[in-house]
Write a protein that holds these residues in place. Structure first.
Motif, PDB file in Angstrom:
ATOM      1  N   CYS A  60       0.853  -1.199   0.000  1.00 13.45           N
ATOM      2  CA  CYS A  60       0.000   0.000   0.000  1.00 13.45           C
ATOM      3  C   CYS A  60       0.885   1.244   0.000  1.00 13.45           C
ATOM      4  CB  CYS A  60      -0.904  -0.011   1.230  1.00 13.45           C
ATOM      5  SG  CYS A  60      -1.966  -1.458   1.360  1.00 13.45           S
ATOM      6  N   SER A  61       1.693   1.378  -1.028  1.00 11.07           N
ATOM      7  CA  SER A  61       2.694   2.448  -1.045  1.00 11.07           C
ATOM      8  C   SER A  61       2.062   3.843  -0.987  1.00 11.07           C
ATOM      9  CB  SER A  61       3.608   2.322  -2.258  1.00 11.07           C
ATOM     10  OG  SER A  61       2.858   2.409  -3.458  1.00 11.07           O
ATOM     11  N   HIS A  62       0.949   4.030  -1.666  1.00  8.12           N
ATOM     12  CA  HIS A  62       0.292   5.340  -1.628  1.00  8.12           C
ATOM     13  C   HIS A  62      -0.158   5.679  -0.205  1.00  8.12           C
ATOM     14  CE1 HIS A  62      -2.053   8.788  -2.840  1.00  8.12           C
ATOM     15  NE2 HIS A  62      -3.108   8.272  -2.232  1.00  8.12           N
ATOM     16  N   ASP A  63      -0.797   4.719   0.469  1.00  3.20           N
ATOM     17  CA  ASP A  63      -1.244   4.972   1.837  1.00  3.20           C
ATOM     18  C   ASP A  63      -0.071   5.113   2.798  1.00  3.20           C
ATOM     19  OD1 ASP A  63      -4.233   5.117   2.024  1.00  3.20           O
ATOM     20  OD2 ASP A  63      -3.989   3.311   0.816  1.00  3.20           O
ATOM     21  N   MET A  64       1.019   4.454   2.522  1.00  5.89           N
ATOM     22  CA  MET A  64       2.199   4.621   3.367  1.00  5.89           C
ATOM     23  C   MET A  64       2.741   6.040   3.233  1.00  5.89           C
ATOM     24  SD  MET A  64       3.807   2.980   5.603  1.00  5.89           S
ATOM     25  CE  MET A  64       5.084   3.627   6.649  1.00  5.89           C
ATOM     26  N   GLN A  65       2.695   6.594   2.021  1.00  8.76           N
ATOM     27  CA  GLN A  65       3.110   7.989   1.835  1.00  8.76           C
ATOM     28  C   GLN A  65       2.212   8.921   2.639  1.00  8.76           C
ATOM     29  OE1 GLN A  65       2.898   8.231  -2.464  1.00  8.76           O
ATOM     30  NE2 GLN A  65       5.130   8.252  -2.601  1.00  8.76           N
ATOM     31  N   ILE A  66       0.916   8.660   2.603  1.00  7.02           N
ATOM     32  CA  ILE A  66      -0.023   9.478   3.376  1.00  7.02           C
ATOM     33  C   ILE A  66       0.268   9.346   4.867  1.00  7.02           C
ATOM     34  CG2 ILE A  66      -2.447   9.805   4.021  1.00  7.02           C
ATOM     35  CD1 ILE A  66      -3.140   8.889   1.134  1.00  7.02           C
ATOM     36  N   LEU A  67       0.482   8.113   5.334  1.00  2.71           N
ATOM     37  CA  LEU A  67       0.782   7.889   6.745  1.00  2.71           C
ATOM     38  C   LEU A  67       2.038   8.640   7.156  1.00  2.71           C
ATOM     39  CD1 LEU A  67       0.321   6.592   9.487  1.00  2.71           C
ATOM     40  CD2 LEU A  67       1.418   4.508   8.606  1.00  2.71           C
ATOM     41  N   ARG A  68       3.052   8.616   6.332  1.00  2.33           N
ATOM     42  CA  ARG A  68       4.284   9.349   6.655  1.00  2.33           C
ATOM     43  C   ARG A  68       4.008  10.855   6.782  1.00  2.33           C
ATOM     44  NH1 ARG A  68       9.160   6.484   6.114  1.00  2.33           N
ATOM     45  NH2 ARG A  68       8.936   4.442   5.137  1.00  2.33           N
ATOM     46  N   GLN A  69       3.162  11.389   5.902  1.00  2.00           N
ATOM     47  CA  GLN A  69       2.822  12.812   5.985  1.00  2.00           C
ATOM     48  C   GLN A  69       2.014  13.091   7.250  1.00  2.00           C
ATOM     49  OE1 GLN A  69       3.835  15.440   3.851  1.00  2.00           O
ATOM     50  NE2 GLN A  69       3.135  16.488   5.700  1.00  2.00           N
ATOM     51  N   VAL A  70       1.079  12.199   7.569  1.00  4.33           N
ATOM     52  CA  VAL A  70       0.291  12.346   8.793  1.00  4.33           C
ATOM     53  C   VAL A  70       1.216  12.343  10.010  1.00  4.33           C
ATOM     54  CG1 VAL A  70      -1.386  11.173  10.288  1.00  4.33           C
ATOM     55  CG2 VAL A  70      -1.861  11.452   7.838  1.00  4.33           C
ATOM     56  N   MET A  71       2.207  11.472  10.008  1.00  2.00           N
ATOM     57  CA  MET A  71       3.148  11.400  11.121  1.00  2.00           C
ATOM     58  C   MET A  71       3.911  12.717  11.265  1.00  2.00           C
ATOM     59  SD  MET A  71       4.455   7.502  10.396  1.00  2.00           S
ATOM     60  CE  MET A  71       5.963   7.688  11.307  1.00  2.00           C
ATOM     61  N   GLN A  72       4.327  13.298  10.151  1.00  2.00           N
ATOM     62  CA  GLN A  72       5.040  14.578  10.200  1.00  2.00           C
ATOM     63  C   GLN A  72       4.130  15.689  10.729  1.00  2.00           C
ATOM     64  OE1 GLN A  72       6.539  15.282   6.252  1.00  2.00           O
ATOM     65  NE2 GLN A  72       8.087  13.672   6.405  1.00  2.00           N
ATOM     66  N   ASP A  73       2.908  15.737  10.200  1.00  2.00           N
ATOM     67  CA  ASP A  73       1.959  16.758  10.643  1.00  2.00           C
ATOM     68  C   ASP A  73       1.618  16.598  12.122  1.00  2.00           C
ATOM     69  OD1 ASP A  73       1.973  17.618   8.012  1.00  2.00           O
ATOM     70  OD2 ASP A  73       0.003  16.780   7.535  1.00  2.00           O
ATOM     71  N   TYR A  74       1.470  15.342  12.558  1.00  2.00           N
ATOM     72  CA  TYR A  74       1.154  15.059  13.958  1.00  2.00           C
ATOM     73  C   TYR A  74       2.287  15.552  14.868  1.00  2.00           C
ATOM     74  CZ  TYR A  74      -0.206  12.394  18.111  1.00  2.00           C
ATOM     75  OH  TYR A  74      -0.563  12.019  19.386  1.00  2.00           O
ATOM     76  N   ALA A  75       3.515  15.313  14.466  1.00  2.00           N
ATOM     77  CA  ALA A  75       4.661  15.740  15.271  1.00  2.00           C
ATOM     78  C   ALA A  75       4.679  17.259  15.443  1.00  2.00           C
ATOM     79  CB  ALA A  75       5.966  15.259  14.638  1.00  2.00           C
ATOM     80  N   VAL A  76       4.252  17.983  14.428  1.00  2.00           N
ATOM     81  CA  VAL A  76       4.200  19.442  14.512  1.00  2.00           C
ATOM     82  C   VAL A  76       3.018  19.881  15.375  1.00  2.00           C
ATOM     83  CG1 VAL A  76       3.825  21.550  13.178  1.00  2.00           C
ATOM     84  CG2 VAL A  76       5.377  19.784  12.312  1.00  2.00           C
ATOM     85  N   GLU A  77       1.855  19.323  15.082  1.00  2.00           N
ATOM     86  CA  GLU A  77       0.615  19.730  15.749  1.00  2.00           C
ATOM     87  C   GLU A  77       0.581  19.331  17.222  1.00  2.00           C
ATOM     88  OE1 GLU A  77      -3.307  21.331  15.917  1.00  2.00           O
ATOM     89  OE2 GLU A  77      -1.916  21.399  14.239  1.00  2.00           O
ATOM     90  N   MET A  78       1.118  18.160  17.540  1.00  2.48           N
ATOM     91  CA  MET A  78       0.943  17.595  18.882  1.00  2.48           C
ATOM     92  C   MET A  78       2.247  17.496  19.683  1.00  2.48           C
ATOM     93  SD  MET A  78      -2.293  17.226  18.888  1.00  2.48           S
ATOM     94  CE  MET A  78      -2.569  16.271  20.375  1.00  2.48           C
ATOM     95  N   ALA A  79       3.292  18.175  19.225  1.00  2.00           N
ATOM     96  CA  ALA A  79       4.584  18.099  19.921  1.00  2.00           C
ATOM     97  C   ALA A  79       4.392  18.303  21.421  1.00  2.00           C
ATOM     98  CB  ALA A  79       5.546  19.151  19.356  1.00  2.00           C
ATOM     99  N   PRO A  80       5.080  17.493  22.206  1.00  2.00           N
ATOM    100  CA  PRO A  80       6.158  16.585  21.882  1.00  2.00           C
ATOM    101  C   PRO A  80       5.698  15.171  21.510  1.00  2.00           C
ATOM    102  CG  PRO A  80       5.968  16.693  24.241  1.00  2.00           C
ATOM    103  CD  PRO A  80       4.913  17.628  23.664  1.00  2.00           C
TER     104      PRO A  80
END
Length: 86
Positions: A60-80
């Motif tokens: 599911c390479s497309h969804d993995m790309q989305i998940l990676r972006q979600v992880m980056q956004d989450y780290a910014v939004e919900m730090a730490p």
């Protein structure tokens, strides 16, 4: 920690999240619902580690790309707090 062993579809990934993270009954299979749940609805751990994710990424390479972006956004939004791959 969430073990993704045997998770080979987006639907299976969403179901794992729902069961293991305690998402609400209305949670449906979408990245928007996932985002809403982890940001505002459930109490997430300081670090959510996803293990054995490689097979999901291959299938599911497309969804993995989305998940990676979600992880980056989450780290910014919900730090730490963060979601990481191990």
């Amino acid at each position: 920690m969430l073990d993704l062993t045997g998770i080979t579809t987006k639907a299976a990934l969403y179901q794992l999240f729902k069961e293991q993270l305690g998402f609400e009954g209305w949670y449906g299979p979408s990245w928007d619902a996932f985002w809403d749940s982890v940001v505002a609805i459930v109490e997430m751990p300081p670090v959510l580690t996803l293990t054995n994710w490689e097979e999901f990424a291959r299938r599911c390479s497309h969804d993995m790309q989305i998940l990676r972006q979600v992880m980056q956004d989450y780290a910014v939004e919900m730090a730490p707090k963060r979601i990481e791959l191990a």
